[in-house]
Design a protein around this motif. Sequence first.
Motif, PDB file in Angstrom:
ATOM      1  N   VAL A  41      34.890  31.358  48.826  1.00  0.00           N
ATOM      2  CA  VAL A  41      34.415  31.074  47.432  1.00  0.00           C
ATOM      3  C   VAL A  41      35.545  31.800  46.193  1.00  0.00           C
ATOM      4  CG1 VAL A  41      32.454  31.355  45.662  1.00  0.00           C
ATOM      5  CG2 VAL A  41      32.049  30.544  48.172  1.00  0.00           C
ATOM      6  N   ALA A  42      35.568  33.266  46.508  1.00  0.00           N
ATOM      7  CA  ALA A  42      36.319  34.109  45.461  1.00  0.00           C
ATOM      8  C   ALA A  42      37.748  33.502  45.217  1.00  0.00           C
ATOM      9  CB  ALA A  42      36.335  35.453  46.115  1.00  0.00           C
ATOM     10  N   VAL A  43      38.446  32.849  46.319  1.00  0.00           N
ATOM     11  CA  VAL A  43      39.909  32.499  46.305  1.00  0.00           C
ATOM     12  C   VAL A  43      39.728  31.268  45.327  1.00  0.00           C
ATOM     13  CG1 VAL A  43      41.721  31.336  47.413  1.00  0.00           C
ATOM     14  CG2 VAL A  43      40.878  33.365  48.514  1.00  0.00           C
ATOM     15  N   ALA A  44      38.667  30.205  45.891  1.00  0.00           N
ATOM     16  CA  ALA A  44      38.481  28.992  44.942  1.00  0.00           C
ATOM     17  C   ALA A  44      38.261  29.328  43.438  1.00  0.00           C
ATOM     18  CB  ALA A  44      37.421  28.018  45.553  1.00  0.00           C
ATOM     19  N   ALA A  45      37.333  30.307  43.292  1.00  0.00           N
ATOM     20  CA  ALA A  45      36.926  30.457  41.955  1.00  0.00           C
ATOM     21  C   ALA A  45      38.144  31.223  41.345  1.00  0.00           C
ATOM     22  CB  ALA A  45      35.793  31.275  41.763  1.00  0.00           C
ATOM     23  N   SER A  46      39.033  31.919  41.896  1.00  0.00           N
ATOM     24  CA  SER A  46      39.916  32.692  41.110  1.00  0.00           C
ATOM     25  C   SER A  46      41.336  31.801  40.753  1.00  0.00           C
ATOM     26  CB  SER A  46      40.713  33.773  42.025  1.00  0.00           C
ATOM     27  OG  SER A  46      39.686  34.600  42.286  1.00  0.00           O
TER      28      SER A  46
ATOM     29  N   VAL B  12      45.318  36.632  40.861  1.00  0.00           N
ATOM     30  CA  VAL B  12      45.348  37.739  42.012  1.00  0.00           C
ATOM     31  C   VAL B  12      44.882  39.214  41.293  1.00  0.00           C
ATOM     32  CG1 VAL B  12      46.946  39.059  43.354  1.00  0.00           C
ATOM     33  CG2 VAL B  12      47.156  36.599  43.085  1.00  0.00           C
ATOM     34  N   ALA B  13      44.160  40.118  42.044  1.00  0.00           N
ATOM     35  CA  ALA B  13      43.974  41.269  41.740  1.00  0.00           C
ATOM     36  C   ALA B  13      44.816  42.272  42.577  1.00  0.00           C
ATOM     37  CB  ALA B  13      42.399  41.757  41.747  1.00  0.00           C
ATOM     38  N   ARG B  14      45.411  43.422  42.324  1.00  0.00           N
ATOM     39  CA  ARG B  14      46.126  44.312  42.876  1.00  0.00           C
ATOM     40  C   ARG B  14      45.613  45.675  43.119  1.00  0.00           C
ATOM     41  NH1 ARG B  14      49.515  41.186  39.963  1.00  0.00           N
ATOM     42  NH2 ARG B  14      50.898  39.444  40.950  1.00  0.00           N
ATOM     43  N   SER B  15      45.554  46.104  44.335  1.00  0.00           N
ATOM     44  CA  SER B  15      45.579  47.341  44.505  1.00  0.00           C
ATOM     45  C   SER B  15      46.669  48.195  45.083  1.00  0.00           C
ATOM     46  CB  SER B  15      44.271  47.663  45.694  1.00  0.00           C
ATOM     47  OG  SER B  15      44.105  48.886  46.021  1.00  0.00           O
ATOM     48  N   VAL B  16      47.026  49.064  44.241  1.00  0.00           N
ATOM     49  CA  VAL B  16      48.682  49.544  44.212  1.00  0.00           C
ATOM     50  C   VAL B  16      48.303  51.275  44.134  1.00  0.00           C
ATOM     51  CG1 VAL B  16      50.885  49.856  43.337  1.00  0.00           C
ATOM     52  CG2 VAL B  16      49.549  47.464  43.056  1.00  0.00           C
ATOM     53  N   ILE B  17      49.249  51.650  45.054  1.00  0.00           N
ATOM     54  CA  ILE B  17      49.558  53.108  45.247  1.00  0.00           C
ATOM     55  C   ILE B  17      51.014  53.419  45.728  1.00  0.00           C
ATOM     56  CG2 ILE B  17      46.929  53.613  45.646  1.00  0.00           C
ATOM     57  CD1 ILE B  17      48.191  54.837  48.352  1.00  0.00           C
ATOM     58  N   ARG B  18      51.270  54.599  45.024  1.00  0.00           N
ATOM     59  CA  ARG B  18      52.532  55.241  45.860  1.00  0.00           C
ATOM     60  C   ARG B  18      52.308  56.480  46.735  1.00  0.00           C
ATOM     61  NH1 ARG B  18      56.395  57.865  42.946  1.00  0.00           N
ATOM     62  NH2 ARG B  18      54.881  58.337  41.196  1.00  0.00           N
TER      63      ARG B  18
ATOM     64  N   PRO C 221      35.683  41.860  42.587  1.00  0.00           N
ATOM     65  CA  PRO C 221      35.191  43.140  41.604  1.00  0.00           C
ATOM     66  C   PRO C 221      36.232  44.287  41.580  1.00  0.00           C
ATOM     67  CG  PRO C 221      33.444  42.430  42.839  1.00  0.00           C
ATOM     68  CD  PRO C 221      34.458  41.841  43.328  1.00  0.00           C
ATOM     69  N   ALA C 222      36.452  44.740  40.227  1.00  0.00           N
ATOM     70  CA  ALA C 222      37.374  45.736  39.817  1.00  0.00           C
ATOM     71  C   ALA C 222      37.023  47.187  40.501  1.00  0.00           C
ATOM     72  CB  ALA C 222      37.429  46.106  38.434  1.00  0.00           C
ATOM     73  N   PRO C 223      35.667  47.550  40.752  1.00  0.00           N
ATOM     74  CA  PRO C 223      35.448  48.671  41.611  1.00  0.00           C
ATOM     75  C   PRO C 223      35.947  48.559  42.837  1.00  0.00           C
ATOM     76  CG  PRO C 223      33.503  48.062  40.145  1.00  0.00           C
ATOM     77  CD  PRO C 223      34.671  47.033  40.160  1.00  0.00           C
ATOM     78  N   LEU C 224      35.709  47.281  43.693  1.00  0.00           N
ATOM     79  CA  LEU C 224      36.325  47.312  44.890  1.00  0.00           C
ATOM     80  C   LEU C 224      37.581  47.175  44.970  1.00  0.00           C
ATOM     81  CD1 LEU C 224      35.266  44.489  47.348  1.00  0.00           C
ATOM     82  CD2 LEU C 224      37.467  45.238  47.150  1.00  0.00           C
ATOM     83  N   VAL C 225      38.609  46.786  44.270  1.00  0.00           N
ATOM     84  CA  VAL C 225      39.758  46.927  44.098  1.00  0.00           C
ATOM     85  C   VAL C 225      40.455  48.097  43.755  1.00  0.00           C
ATOM     86  CG1 VAL C 225      42.171  46.156  42.939  1.00  0.00           C
ATOM     87  CG2 VAL C 225      40.252  44.376  43.221  1.00  0.00           C
ATOM     88  N   ALA C 226      39.747  48.890  42.851  1.00  0.00           N
ATOM     89  CA  ALA C 226      40.035  50.418  42.771  1.00  0.00           C
ATOM     90  C   ALA C 226      39.811  51.358  43.821  1.00  0.00           C
ATOM     91  CB  ALA C 226      39.266  50.879  41.481  1.00  0.00           C
ATOM     92  N   ALA C 227      38.666  51.037  44.726  1.00  0.00           N
ATOM     93  CA  ALA C 227      38.414  51.757  45.684  1.00  0.00           C
ATOM     94  C   ALA C 227      39.287  51.741  46.697  1.00  0.00           C
ATOM     95  CB  ALA C 227      36.935  51.561  46.198  1.00  0.00           C
ATOM     96  N   HIS C 228      40.068  50.373  46.994  1.00  0.00           N
ATOM     97  CA  HIS C 228      40.859  50.294  48.063  1.00  0.00           C
ATOM     98  C   HIS C 228      42.190  50.925  48.002  1.00  0.00           C
ATOM     99  CE1 HIS C 228      41.765  48.070  51.508  1.00  0.00           C
ATOM    100  NE2 HIS C 228      43.123  47.829  51.069  1.00  0.00           N
TER     101      HIS C 228
ATOM    102  N   GLY D  61      35.504  49.276  48.358  1.00  0.00           N
ATOM    103  CA  GLY D  61      34.270  49.645  48.052  1.00  0.00           C
ATOM    104  C   GLY D  61      33.352  48.490  48.583  1.00  0.00           C
ATOM    105  N   SER D  62      33.729  47.503  49.500  1.00  0.00           N
ATOM    106  CA  SER D  62      33.042  46.388  49.741  1.00  0.00           C
ATOM    107  C   SER D  62      31.867  46.898  50.584  1.00  0.00           C
ATOM    108  CB  SER D  62      33.777  45.425  50.838  1.00  0.00           C
ATOM    109  OG  SER D  62      33.127  44.499  51.253  1.00  0.00           O
ATOM    110  N   PRO D  63      30.745  46.059  50.297  1.00  0.00           N
ATOM    111  CA  PRO D  63      29.463  46.515  51.096  1.00  0.00           C
ATOM    112  C   PRO D  63      29.537  45.951  52.518  1.00  0.00           C
ATOM    113  CG  PRO D  63      28.873  44.638  49.804  1.00  0.00           C
ATOM    114  CD  PRO D  63      30.660  45.158  49.333  1.00  0.00           C
ATOM    115  N   ALA D  64      30.313  45.174  53.144  1.00  0.00           N
ATOM    116  CA  ALA D  64      30.356  44.605  54.249  1.00  0.00           C
ATOM    117  C   ALA D  64      31.923  44.643  54.788  1.00  0.00           C
ATOM    118  CB  ALA D  64      29.707  43.373  54.442  1.00  0.00           C
TER     119      ALA D  64
END
Length: 259
Positions: A95-100, A104-110, A231-238, A163-166
Amino acid sequence: MPAITSFIDDRAVARSDVQRWEAGRAKAVLRKFVSRLGTRAIAEIAPDLNIDTVLAADLDTQRAALVTLKTGLGHAGIYAMLRRDLATSEKVSRVAVAASRGRVARSVIRVIAPGCSASAFADWFNNLVVVNDEVNMIDAMPDHYLLRGLPDGRQEVVETTGGSPAPTRFLVDYTTTDTLSTPADPDYPIQIAGQALLDDGFVIGGVRHQLRDRDGALEALLTVEFPGLTPAPLVAAHRWHLAVEFGNWIIASQSQTDR
């Protein structure tokens, strides 16, 4: 052991802060095993493992206990324990892919690891899938329930992202990058990239991890692509998930190549 520093939002994060986040996730996953399996099943898998003692122990002890539980339960046991979570997360991903609609949302670190070689680490990391080194794959992160190399060269992943619940299950195809929206940076000559997909080929995201040697250190630019409506908090937590797993993988690669 290399003095690894992660950068989140361009802010240096100490290894101790990363380990603190990992310890919180280790306790959460240990408690999930207790709630899903019960003490009798845990005693069958690991007769000498006392959960209360492990929960109060150091992070290394908790890591070892999680590897014991995951490998003792086996692939079928992991599927069974998480079957409802995986069914739900697959529906949510579709559902998330279809609705998006392509966003794309990116989780990025160095990550910077002095005294480490980018090419040596990349060879070690890629070989994990080739030789199916499941212990090093799951030991890197408490939220890794199952990681293994498949006969067709793809990687199977069952993990809780950010930060996904599952937890969710997907495959990573490191031979295909056509669906990635993150371009390869020419300043990073080593690429570990691929698309994340479900069993029927439905693409739900991807990774582009880029490595280089700089001033005597391994520098990694790590990127995970999620559907844009994640959700942004999930992307940030990753980002913390990335810091944990790659920090532990770098340390493991160093300890094994230095032997």
